[in-house]
Structure formats: C-alpha cells, structure tokens
Design a protein around this motif. Structure first.
Motif, PDB file in Angstrom:
ATOM      1  N   ASP A   1      66.649  40.267  61.220  1.00 24.03           N
ATOM      2  CA  ASP A   1      66.000  39.081  60.672  1.00 24.03           C
ATOM      3  C   ASP A   1      65.251  39.450  59.397  1.00 24.03           C
ATOM      4  N   LYS A   2      64.610  38.457  58.810  1.00 19.93           N
ATOM      5  CA  LYS A   2      63.977  38.633  57.506  1.00 19.93           C
ATOM      6  C   LYS A   2      62.817  39.622  57.533  1.00 19.93           C
ATOM      7  N   GLY A   3      62.303  39.913  58.694  1.00 22.82           N
ATOM      8  CA  GLY A   3      61.218  40.885  58.804  1.00 22.82           C
ATOM      9  C   GLY A   3      61.644  42.294  58.410  1.00 22.82           C
ATOM     10  N   TYR A   4      62.947  42.569  58.455  1.00 20.61           N
ATOM     11  CA  TYR A   4      63.466  43.889  58.106  1.00 20.61           C
ATOM     12  C   TYR A   4      64.083  43.913  56.716  1.00 20.61           C
TER      13      TYR A   4
ATOM     14  N   LYS B   1      64.392  37.436  52.221  1.00 19.64           N
ATOM     15  CA  LYS B   1      63.227  36.558  52.342  1.00 19.64           C
ATOM     16  C   LYS B   1      63.329  35.446  51.313  1.00 19.64           C
TER      17      LYS B   1
END
Length: 82
Positions: A14-17, A38
């Motif tokens: 996901d965008k956290g990585y 992101k």
C-alpha cells in the motif's frame, strides 16, 4: 540445509511503503514492486486481497490467544457471585 529460498516475482504494497529506497531494495533483490504512489489512485482490488490475508493471519493466530487454553473471560478479575 533445507529447501532453497523462494523469492516472490512481485510484491503488492500500500501507499505506506511508497518510497524510493523500498522500491530500489526490492528491485535489487529481483522483486517487482507493485506499490501505489502517494497522491495517486490505489490499486484496484487490493483492499479485498488485503482483507483476505489479514483474516487468514487472524484465524491462524487466534488459537494462541491464551497459553493455558482457557477462555479469557473465565480468568478475568471479576469476582464470581456467591
């Protein structure tokens, strides 16, 4: 010895990585990073896959909730009625 290690062809994240160091490290290991940027639309269907994986982990680890095998409610600090 054992079996040789197997690497995935791709990694869904996901965008956290989303960071260049993460992407570079994966590529150096021969793994294709499939990570949304992101501020961009997400990967279609990733939420369903993520839910399935999280539920599988929860199911597999639920039997380890209480080391003695007792129900957690039966070991609570609430006094029993006389």
């Amino acid at each position: 010895m054992g079996h040789p290690l197997k690497r995935p062809d791709a990694l869904l994240g996901d965008k956290g990585y989303d960071s260049n160091p993460n992407r570079t490290e994966l590529r150096q290991r021969g793994i294709l990073p499939v990570i949304s940027r992101k501020g961009q639309p997400g990967i279609q269907g990733l939420g369903k896959l993520r839910y399935f994986v999280e539920q599988t982990f929860a199911c597999c680890t639920s039997s380890r909730a209480s080391p003695s095998g007792e129900n957690v409610a039966s070991t609570s600090m609430v006094p029993s009625s006389p």
